[in-house]
Design an enzyme around this catalytic site. Structure first.
Site, short mmCIF file in Angstrom:
data_model
loop_
_atom_site.label_atom_id
_atom_site.label_comp_id
_atom_site.label_asym_id
_atom_site.label_seq_id
_atom_site.Cartn_x
_atom_site.Cartn_y
_atom_site.Cartn_z
N TYR A 51 19.97 49.31 11.53
CA TYR A 51 19.43 48.62 12.39
C TYR A 51 19.53 47.23 12.22
O TYR A 51 19.50 46.35 13.23
CB TYR A 51 17.81 48.99 12.64
N ARG B 159 13.87 55.70 19.61
CA ARG B 159 13.55 55.35 18.31
C ARG B 159 14.32 54.50 17.72
O ARG B 159 13.87 53.44 16.84
CB ARG B 159 13.73 56.73 17.42
N HIS C 40 12.18 57.28 6.90
CA HIS C 40 13.30 57.34 6.16
C HIS C 40 13.24 57.70 4.55
O HIS C 40 12.38 56.76 4.12
CB HIS C 40 14.16 56.34 6.49
N ARG D 141 10.31 60.74 15.77
CA ARG D 141 11.47 61.52 16.03
C ARG D 141 10.83 62.41 17.44
O ARG D 141 9.90 62.41 17.48
CB ARG D 141 11.84 62.46 15.02
N LYS E 201 10.68 65.22 8.30
CA LYS E 201 11.79 65.88 7.57
C LYS E 201 10.94 66.37 6.25
O LYS E 201 10.38 65.29 5.78
CB LYS E 201 12.97 65.18 7.46
N HIS F 289 16.22 59.77 21.13
CA HIS F 289 16.50 59.11 19.90
C HIS F 289 16.58 57.83 20.12
O HIS F 289 16.27 56.89 19.10
CB HIS F 289 17.45 59.74 19.01
#
Length: 301
Positions: A282, A250, A273, A152, A176, A247
């Site tokens: 994806y 990514r 994730h 990210r 995150k 992004h």
């Protein structure tokens, strides 16, 4: 309406107990203050007087004002998180958000570069860096690393010099929820980062630089806006390129990995994730490309 002390305590809960990112916390607090303004205009006196109908009216007003489904979904989540916390700490007697349902997020296929386009972008970044401007050398290193690792943009700007190991071609990133992971990158990114660290970064270092890997012209840690600007300045010179921000690199990295045969679990780990369902978008991108190629080439498409 909602005492400032209660809002401040909720902020600490999000940061320290839930481990939410500063960006998420700012968004939740802004949502909470927006809810407070709505409730005050509706004549609701305090948080203990809020009813489910009030919350539904608030979200309905957001939709009428043109807010996106994802924004309304986030605002619903902010209200639910606040009232759940408020009940637990005795600020309200009952949770009015228990049966609050927000619209599901709209799932859009992310814009991605074709492999050839990604290669053209990196070539252009390398050519631009030949003028020895340290910022152009930095831009090349940032874009190579973003595309090579799939990290990210916030993870990129948070990198320190010691987080990158050029020998093993890996970077330690803080994702995150303050979850740390190791991501690999390839030789082109390693070469670009090495050039930046050895020849260009020293030209920008000041007393305020600290350990930050990527710096702005004034020596401070680079921010996400600068990364976006550097990418879009280069994309403007390439024809037929989809409009995308950092992004998008990514998204492109994830899609190209899957197209190249990487399994979904590996891509999930690389991207950081929490849920495999997030990574599965994806696969839809790759299927969309397959469908497009089929329709163009198959005689009975």
């Amino acid at each position: 309406m909602i005492p400032e002390g209660v809002i401040a305590a909720f902020e600490q809960h999000l940061l320290l107990e839930k481990g939410r990112s500063p960006h998420t916390v700012r968004a939740y607090l802004a949502d909470l203050r927006g809810l407070q303004d709505y409730l005050m205009s509706a004549g609701v006196d305090g948080p203990g007087d809020v009813r489910l109908a009030d919350l539904r009216g608030w979200l309905g007003a957001q939709g009428d004002a043109g807010a996106s489904r994802s924004t309304i979904s986030r605002r619903s989540a902010a209200a639910k998180t606040f009232f759940r916390w408020a009940v637990r700490h005795g600020h309200v007697a009952a949770d009015p958000s228990l049966r609050l349902v927000a619209p599901g997020k709209a799932h859009h296929l992310p814009g991605v570069l074709k492999k050839e386009q990604a290669g053209d972008l990196m070539t252009l970044a390398a050519v631009a860096s030949d003028d020895a401007d340290p910022v152009h050398v930095r831009n090349r290193a940032m874009l190579e690393l973003l595309y090579a690792s799939g990290m990210r943009v916030g993870e990129l700007t948070g990198l320190d010099v010691d987080d990158v190991d050029l020998q093993t071609e890996t970077a330690r990133v803080l994702g995150k929820g303050d979850k740390e992971r190791i991501v690999p990158f390839g030789a082109p990114a390693a070469e670009a980062i090495d050039l930046w660290v050895r020849t260009a970064r020293p030209a920008l270092v000041t007393t305020v630089s600290g350990p930050a890997l990527f710096l702005g012209r004034r020596g401070r840690r680079v921010d996400q806006r600068q990364v976006r600007s550097s990418l879009q300045a280069l994309l403007a010179h390439l024809p037929d390129i989809p409009h995308l921000g950092p992004h998008g690199l990514r998204h492109s990295a994830a899609t190209h990995l899957l197209d190249g045969g990487a399994d979904l679990r590996t891509v999930q780990e690389l991207l950081g994730h929490a849920s495999l369902a997030t990574t599965q978008i994806y696969t839809h991108v790759s299927v969309e490309r397959l469908r497009s190629a089929y329709q163009q080439a198959h005689p009975r498409a």
